[in-house]
Design an enzyme around this catalytic site. Sequence first.
Site, PDB file in Angstrom:
ATOM      1  CE  LYS A 164     -17.459   9.721 -18.943  1.00  0.00           C
ATOM      2  NZ  LYS A 164     -16.397   8.766 -19.340  1.00  0.00           N
ATOM      3  CG  ASN A 204     -10.688  10.249 -17.444  1.00  0.00           C
ATOM      4  OD1 ASN A 204     -10.157  11.311 -17.725  1.00  0.00           O
ATOM      5  ND2 ASN A 204     -11.374   9.547 -18.345  1.00  0.00           N
TER       6      ASN A 204
END
Length: 333
Positions: free
Chosen positions: A189, A254
């Site tokens: 993810k 991220n």
Amino acid sequence: MKVAVIGAGSWGTALANVLASNDNEVCMWARKPEVAEAITNEHRNPRYLSDAALDPAITATAKLEEALAGAGAVVVVTPSRLLRDFAERMKGVVSTETPIIICSKGVEQETMLLPIEIYADVLGNEDRLAVLSGPNHAEEVVYRTPSGTVIASPSEQTALFFRGLFASTSFRCYVSSDYIGVELCAAFKNVIAIAVGIAYGMGMGDNTAAMLMTRGLAEMSRLTVKCGGQAITCMGLAGAGDLIATCTSEHSRNRSFGVELAKGGTLDAYRERTHMVVEGALACKTLKTLSEAYGVELPITDVVRSVVWEGADPKAAAKDLFARPLTTEFYGL
């Protein structure tokens, strides 16, 4: 019970607060002595989540052996690249029966081992090991914002033990036997979140983000099944849940890294500015090793790796990705 939390970053700090709120005696290991002193004496972490008041039951030390001494359970929250190093350092210090839960996300590049497999390789007794993962931003968990997570282990007894240790009125814990699926979802993810961040950084919209998230979920499922995990795990908290949180939240390092990358930023500059580890940057390399070993197509992951590590132009990479041959929505499962 004394619980040792190895790592004093954002996630380690948040989990320490959860454990202490359940009446556990928590001792954190911090790399910097001044961080350990501030946690113990001022009840705050001066480097991460510094605005959060920590439970007075939390102490910290810069000596690993001191943190581990007398601990009835160990919570590992180090960067994934350091998992083997810390397992080696714990050898001979931690009993072969002491339950250990790993809250780090990634795949070891050289061996293709997952976190539980790394610790089993070094310390043995896989049944006392577990992993924890889910849509859990430290910035919310530390303030007891209602959250849910998954605890997976080869042993149901170990999973239930850690569920009892962590579960609270604000931190809901579910158990699973599919540690392979949970660990791969946790690594995957972060890569997709970088892709979503790049898209937003290039001025693309929510349609693009939704496409990347769902196609990323398809990649995640294909690889998970080939590696021995369960496809259904990818639809749960560790998969779709964590993917949604990481791709859409302002807290996601991220995603924010992806935005900066699209605007000409670099990994080194991001690390220097935030003091944060971008786990997805390493994961897009390690997942390639797995995809090649199992013969699984990971087109989004490949594009992210080319932009992060090979200097590919984000706009050209996006154009190439969109020009791929059309196919059925679900394949390779």
